[in-house]
Motif scaffolding. Structure first.
Motif, PDB file in Angstrom:
ATOM      1  N   LEU A   1       0.853  -1.192   0.000  1.00  0.00           N
ATOM      2  CA  LEU A   1       0.000   0.000   0.000  1.00  0.00           C
ATOM      3  C   LEU A   1       0.888   1.240   0.000  1.00  0.00           C
ATOM      4  CD1 LEU A   1      -2.984   0.752   0.020  1.00  0.00           C
ATOM      5  CD2 LEU A   1      -2.989   0.473   2.493  1.00  0.00           C
ATOM      6  N   ILE A   2       0.696   2.082  -1.021  1.00  0.00           N
ATOM      7  CA  ILE A   2       1.476   3.306  -1.193  1.00  0.00           C
ATOM      8  C   ILE A   2       0.552   4.506  -1.003  1.00  0.00           C
ATOM      9  CG2 ILE A   2       2.881   4.674  -2.811  1.00  0.00           C
ATOM     10  CD1 ILE A   2       3.446   2.045  -4.347  1.00  0.00           C
ATOM     11  N   TYR A   3       1.020   5.501  -0.264  1.00  0.00           N
ATOM     12  CA  TYR A   3       0.305   6.778  -0.168  1.00  0.00           C
ATOM     13  C   TYR A   3       1.195   7.887  -0.698  1.00  0.00           C
ATOM     14  CZ  TYR A   3      -3.655   5.121   2.604  1.00  0.00           C
ATOM     15  OH  TYR A   3      -4.797   4.491   3.013  1.00  0.00           O
ATOM     16  N   ALA A   4       0.568   8.904  -1.309  1.00  0.00           N
ATOM     17  CA  ALA A   4       1.300  10.087  -1.762  1.00  0.00           C
ATOM     18  C   ALA A   4       0.470  11.324  -1.499  1.00  0.00           C
ATOM     19  CB  ALA A   4       1.614   9.978  -3.257  1.00  0.00           C
ATOM     20  N   GLY A   5       1.139  12.412  -1.094  1.00  0.00           N
ATOM     21  CA  GLY A   5       0.447  13.688  -0.872  1.00  0.00           C
ATOM     22  C   GLY A   5       0.936  14.391   0.379  1.00  0.00           C
ATOM     23  N   ARG A   6       1.705  15.444   0.205  1.00  0.00           N
ATOM     24  CA  ARG A   6       2.136  16.339   1.303  1.00  0.00           C
ATOM     25  C   ARG A   6       2.976  15.659   2.378  1.00  0.00           C
ATOM     26  NH1 ARG A   6      -2.867  19.532   3.699  1.00  0.00           N
ATOM     27  NH2 ARG A   6      -3.601  17.406   3.892  1.00  0.00           N
ATOM     28  N   TYR A   7       3.566  14.525   2.111  1.00  0.00           N
ATOM     29  CA  TYR A   7       4.357  13.857   3.150  1.00  0.00           C
ATOM     30  C   TYR A   7       5.725  14.496   3.312  1.00  0.00           C
ATOM     31  CZ  TYR A   7       0.986  10.139   3.787  1.00  0.00           C
ATOM     32  OH  TYR A   7      -0.155   9.438   4.091  1.00  0.00           O
ATOM     33  N   LYS A   8       6.174  14.539   4.575  1.00  0.00           N
ATOM     34  CA  LYS A   8       7.550  14.902   4.908  1.00  0.00           C
ATOM     35  C   LYS A   8       8.180  13.646   5.505  1.00  0.00           C
ATOM     36  CE  LYS A   8       6.893  19.717   4.838  1.00  0.00           C
ATOM     37  NZ  LYS A   8       5.707  19.710   3.997  1.00  0.00           N
ATOM     38  N   ALA A   9       9.486  13.692   5.755  1.00  0.00           N
ATOM     39  CA  ALA A   9      10.179  12.502   6.262  1.00  0.00           C
ATOM     40  C   ALA A   9       9.493  11.948   7.519  1.00  0.00           C
ATOM     41  CB  ALA A   9      11.643  12.827   6.553  1.00  0.00           C
TER      42      ALA A   9
ATOM     43  N   GLN B   1       5.966   7.934  10.151  1.00  0.00           N
ATOM     44  CA  GLN B   1       4.861   7.608  11.049  1.00  0.00           C
ATOM     45  C   GLN B   1       3.848   6.699  10.359  1.00  0.00           C
ATOM     46  OE1 GLN B   1       2.899  11.066  12.664  1.00  0.00           O
ATOM     47  NE2 GLN B   1       1.375   9.843  13.772  1.00  0.00           N
ATOM     48  N   ALA B   2       3.512   7.000   9.084  1.00  0.00           N
ATOM     49  CA  ALA B   2       2.533   6.200   8.349  1.00  0.00           C
ATOM     50  C   ALA B   2       3.003   4.753   8.205  1.00  0.00           C
ATOM     51  CB  ALA B   2       2.281   6.811   6.977  1.00  0.00           C
ATOM     52  N   ILE B   3       4.301   4.579   7.976  1.00  0.00           N
ATOM     53  CA  ILE B   3       4.856   3.224   7.844  1.00  0.00           C
ATOM     54  C   ILE B   3       4.892   2.528   9.208  1.00  0.00           C
ATOM     55  CG2 ILE B   3       6.961   1.930   7.310  1.00  0.00           C
ATOM     56  CD1 ILE B   3       7.413   4.011   5.034  1.00  0.00           C
TER      57      ILE B   3
ATOM     58  N   GLU C   1       2.998   3.026  11.746  1.00  0.00           N
ATOM     59  CA  GLU C   1       1.638   2.702  12.208  1.00  0.00           C
ATOM     60  C   GLU C   1       1.026   1.547  11.415  1.00  0.00           C
ATOM     61  OE1 GLU C   1      -0.550   6.353  11.932  1.00  0.00           O
ATOM     62  OE2 GLU C   1       0.201   7.096  13.853  1.00  0.00           O
ATOM     63  N   GLY C   2       1.728   1.135  10.335  1.00  0.00           N
ATOM     64  CA  GLY C   2       1.230   0.017   9.540  1.00  0.00           C
ATOM     65  C   GLY C   2       0.150   0.398   8.538  1.00  0.00           C
ATOM     66  N   LEU C   3      -0.099   1.704   8.382  1.00  0.00           N
ATOM     67  CA  LEU C   3      -1.133   2.136   7.442  1.00  0.00           C
ATOM     68  C   LEU C   3      -0.613   2.166   6.010  1.00  0.00           C
ATOM     69  CD1 LEU C   3      -2.766   4.988   9.540  1.00  0.00           C
ATOM     70  CD2 LEU C   3      -3.698   2.703   9.084  1.00  0.00           C
ATOM     71  N   ALA C   4       0.690   2.337   5.851  1.00  0.00           N
ATOM     72  CA  ALA C   4       1.318   2.384   4.525  1.00  0.00           C
ATOM     73  C   ALA C   4       2.569   1.525   4.523  1.00  0.00           C
ATOM     74  CB  ALA C   4       1.671   3.821   4.160  1.00  0.00           C
ATOM     75  N   ASP C   5       2.943   1.035   3.339  1.00  0.00           N
ATOM     76  CA  ASP C   5       4.199   0.299   3.178  1.00  0.00           C
ATOM     77  C   ASP C   5       5.259   1.140   2.481  1.00  0.00           C
ATOM     78  OD1 ASP C   5       3.235  -2.330   4.135  1.00  0.00           O
ATOM     79  OD2 ASP C   5       1.914  -2.179   2.394  1.00  0.00           O
TER      80      ASP C   5
END
Length: 365
Positions: free
Chosen positions: A296-304, A309-311, A313-317
């Motif tokens: 699962l990939i997310y994109a949009g306004r992410y910083k390091a 944090q998203a990875i 928390e297990g919400l994104a890979d």
């Protein structure tokens, strides 16, 4: 700093060096006539090959699939040869690259599609949407889109076949896989979202029917090149290019579950990314995670830190960083070492030459 953002990850048969994605970004630099990927584009992508995964800019699957001037295609022999230069350059630097396959549907103008009327799920014009055409200068000319015609069953069958062939063409061009562009208001999205699909046949009305075109396109591409080489991009909450869904969380959780049945290798979620945009609700992200078992990939306004944090928390890979990759060819190293990020010049995003494409330097301490 060593964090899970820089861990390796398996993507199909590939082991990626990190979890950073260079997502698809239109740059409109293809050689004319013919919409052919070129050496300049090969240099641009090769400079950014330290990304765990590169997804190419959208590449149209047919002459009718083209939305904007100077975007590359992947349906002619010349275009396949052009993309081969790009994939060879990326692979020479140790990178992994998927091609984003694109049909814009109604988001175009007859000037971009040989004078034809655009096609869509329904004969509904996208309101307040402009595309750019070649007006004979280096500066794109922006024009309003026009009313499309509703696709017939024959049109639908033809486009499914074009997606299947484009997937084969991408593998012939040396790509490691493909990403189906089913986001941002383009053709597949025009079938999915309730407000842009007013059909009364098996492709309209109920949620199952609105997801049918997505289902059939993905099935055809999986059949052509294998599920381990197919990813899909969705944009559940964006209203880009005039597509709006009445119940987006319900619709896109169902889409994720459908894609999971095809065993595709990844699902790429484009979040709303303008500055004061609402956050994607965490409960919705969890529902997508529960529905889809692949990467699962997310994109949009992410910083390091938010990517990390998203990875964690297990919400994104994996996390896509769009515009930062424009001005920072060495983005993974900058994120890993906390180096400052350069800002891109917005005036050189679309069209033009090397300036604003390949002339951004790597960081020198």
């Amino acid at each position: 700093m060593t964090t899970s953002l820089f861990d390796t990850i398996k993507l199909g048969t590939h082991t990626l060096n990190n979890r950073i994605v260079m997502p698809p970004m239109t740059r409109s630099r293809a050689t004319q006539p013919g919409d052919v990927a070129n050496q300049m584009m090969a240099s641009y992508y090769a400079q950014r090959a330290s990304a765990g995964l590169i997804v190419s800019e959208g590449t149209q699957i047919s002459p009718m699939g083209k939305g904007y001037a100077w975007t590359p295609g992947i349906y002619s022999e010349q275009q396949i040869a052009g993309w081969k230069k790009v994939t060879d350059a990326v692979h020479a630097k140790g990178g992994t690259m998927f091609a984003q396959l694109w049909h814009v549907g109604r988001v175009t103008h007859p000037d971009n599609i040989n004078g034809e009327q655009p096609i869509s799920s329904s004969a509904i014009k996208a309101e307040n949407v402009k595309v750019f055409i070649d007006n004979g200068s280096d500066e794109p000319g922006f024009v309003d889109v026009v009313t499309p015609r509703e696709m017939t069953q024959q049109d639908i069958d033809e486009v499914i076949q074009q997606f299947s062939q484009a997937a084969l063409n991408a593998i012939a061009a040396g790509f490691d896989g493909i990403e189906l562009h089913a986001a941002n208001g383009y053709l597949i999205n025009q079938f999915i979202d309730s407000e842009s699909n007013q059909r009364s046949d098996k492709y309209g009305g109920s949620l199952t029917n609105r997801l049918r075109f997505l289902d059939e396109v993905v099935a055809a591409m999986v059949d052509a090149i294998g599920a381990e080489r197919v990813g899909v991009r969705l944009a559940p909450l964006t209203t880009l290019n005039g597509t709006v869904d009445a119940k987006p969380e319900e619709t896109y959780t169902a889409a994720a579950a459908l894609l999971n049945k095809h065993n595709i290798v990844y699902l790429h979620i484009a979040e709303v990314d303008w500055d004061d945009a609402p956050e994607t609700p965490k409960a919705f992200k969890q529902a997508l995670r529960d529905a889809f078992k692949g990467v699962l990939i997310y994109a949009g306004r992410y910083k390091a830190d938010s990517a990390q944090q998203a990875i964690d928390e297990g919400l994104a890979d994996m996390i896509g960083f769009g515009r930062p990759f424009v001005a920072n060819p060495d983005l993974p190293a900058r994120l890993q070492h906390g180096y400052p990020l350069a800002e891109h010049d917005p005036n050189s995003l679309f069209g033009g030459g090397e300036k604003g494409l390949t002339d951004y330097p790597s960081y020198k301490a």
